[in-house]
Design a protein around this motif. Structure first.
Motif, PDB file in Angstrom:
ATOM      1  N   TYR A 108      39.053  46.746  44.963  1.00  0.00           N
ATOM      2  CA  TYR A 108      39.241  48.046  44.335  1.00  0.00           C
ATOM      3  C   TYR A 108      39.106  49.170  45.363  1.00  0.00           C
ATOM      4  N   GLY A 109      38.188  49.025  46.303  1.00  0.00           N
ATOM      5  CA  GLY A 109      38.041  50.006  47.373  1.00  0.00           C
ATOM      6  C   GLY A 109      39.278  50.067  48.259  1.00  0.00           C
ATOM      7  N   VAL A 110      39.849  48.906  48.554  1.00  0.00           N
ATOM      8  CA  VAL A 110      41.097  48.869  49.339  1.00  0.00           C
ATOM      9  C   VAL A 110      42.212  49.561  48.569  1.00  0.00           C
ATOM     10  N   PHE A 111      42.281  49.304  47.264  1.00  0.00           N
ATOM     11  CA  PHE A 111      43.288  49.958  46.427  1.00  0.00           C
ATOM     12  C   PHE A 111      43.125  51.473  46.449  1.00  0.00           C
ATOM     13  N   LEU A 112      41.875  51.931  46.278  1.00  0.00           N
ATOM     14  CA  LEU A 112      41.652  53.380  46.285  1.00  0.00           C
ATOM     15  C   LEU A 112      41.935  53.992  47.650  1.00  0.00           C
ATOM     16  N   TYR A 113      41.577  53.313  48.702  1.00  0.00           N
ATOM     17  CA  TYR A 113      41.730  53.885  50.047  1.00  0.00           C
ATOM     18  C   TYR A 113      43.196  53.934  50.496  1.00  0.00           C
ATOM     19  N   PHE A 154      28.773  34.256  41.661  1.00  0.00           N
ATOM     20  CA  PHE A 154      29.122  35.338  40.739  1.00  0.00           C
ATOM     21  C   PHE A 154      28.968  36.695  41.412  1.00  0.00           C
ATOM     22  N   ILE A 155      27.859  36.896  42.113  1.00  0.00           N
ATOM     23  CA  ILE A 155      27.632  38.164  42.806  1.00  0.00           C
ATOM     24  C   ILE A 155      28.661  38.372  43.911  1.00  0.00           C
ATOM     25  N   LEU A 156      28.996  37.309  44.647  1.00  0.00           N
ATOM     26  CA  LEU A 156      30.030  37.427  45.681  1.00  0.00           C
ATOM     27  C   LEU A 156      31.391  37.739  45.071  1.00  0.00           C
ATOM     28  N   GLY A 157      31.691  37.174  43.908  1.00  0.00           N
ATOM     29  CA  GLY A 157      32.944  37.479  43.218  1.00  0.00           C
ATOM     30  C   GLY A 157      33.022  38.935  42.787  1.00  0.00           C
ATOM     31  N   ILE A 158      31.913  39.461  42.248  1.00  0.00           N
ATOM     32  CA  ILE A 158      31.873  40.873  41.873  1.00  0.00           C
ATOM     33  C   ILE A 158      32.039  41.758  43.119  1.00  0.00           C
ATOM     34  N   GLY A 159      31.380  41.377  44.205  1.00  0.00           N
ATOM     35  CA  GLY A 159      31.515  42.128  45.458  1.00  0.00           C
ATOM     36  C   GLY A 159      32.942  42.104  45.981  1.00  0.00           C
ATOM     37  N   PHE A 160      33.621  40.965  45.836  1.00  0.00           N
ATOM     38  CA  PHE A 160      35.015  40.873  46.267  1.00  0.00           C
ATOM     39  C   PHE A 160      35.909  41.790  45.431  1.00  0.00           C
ATOM     40  N   LEU A 161      35.656  41.825  44.118  1.00  0.00           N
ATOM     41  CA  LEU A 161      36.447  42.717  43.258  1.00  0.00           C
ATOM     42  C   LEU A 161      36.216  44.187  43.616  1.00  0.00           C
ATOM     43  N   VAL A 162      34.974  44.548  43.933  1.00  0.00           N
ATOM     44  CA  VAL A 162      34.684  45.925  44.356  1.00  0.00           C
ATOM     45  C   VAL A 162      35.380  46.216  45.684  1.00  0.00           C
ATOM     46  N   PHE A 163      35.401  45.248  46.579  1.00  0.00           N
ATOM     47  CA  PHE A 163      36.084  45.417  47.865  1.00  0.00           C
ATOM     48  C   PHE A 163      37.579  45.632  47.657  1.00  0.00           C
TER      49      PHE A 163
END
Length: 128
Positions: A64-69, A53-62
């Motif tokens: 989203y960061g790629v999207f923003l960047y 679950f924590i790795l999945g949340i981290g992947f979603l944040v990653f």
């Protein structure tokens, strides 16, 4: 006072092997009893539910960061900085979670709590 403390602690350390082997008898299995089951269930919950679950949340944040960047921050430097910081934090989060997972499994294998069975969990009712 220090001499008394040191003599008591050294005597207790000398008696430690006798105390630890006092429970072993015929048919003794060091499974930990209820406390061992508790630690095994915590380990299995963290390995099968919490860490993914924590790795999945981290992947979603990653992502989203790629999207923003790359996408949202095409010409906007603030969005690029925000996306870059999210990418760094997500990567650090991945590394920390994987290190935590490795340390927990190393300790579990060292202590013998790495069984692959959950006990004392009720079955779900089924329809016929």
């Amino acid at each position: 006072m220090k001499k008394i403390f040191y003599s008591i602690s050294s005597l207790s350390l000398l008696a430690l092997p006798l105390v630890s082997s006092a429970q072993q008898g015929q048919g003794f299995q060091p499974d930990g009893g209820e406390l061992g089951d508790f630690f095994t269930n915590i380990l299995l919950f963290s390995n099968n539910v919490l860490i993914p679950f924590i790795l999945g949340i981290g992947f979603l944040v990653f992502v989203y960061g790629v999207f923003l960047y790359f996408i949202a921050g095409g010409a906007n430097e603030d969005k690029q900085k925000q996306g870059k910081s999210l990418l760094i934090y997500a990567t650090l989060g991945f590394v920390i979670v994987i290190i935590f997972w490795g340390v927990v499994n190393l300790l579990a294998q060292g202590t013998g709590f790495d069984n692959d069975n959950l006990e004392n969990i009720p079955d779900l009712p089924t329809t016929r």
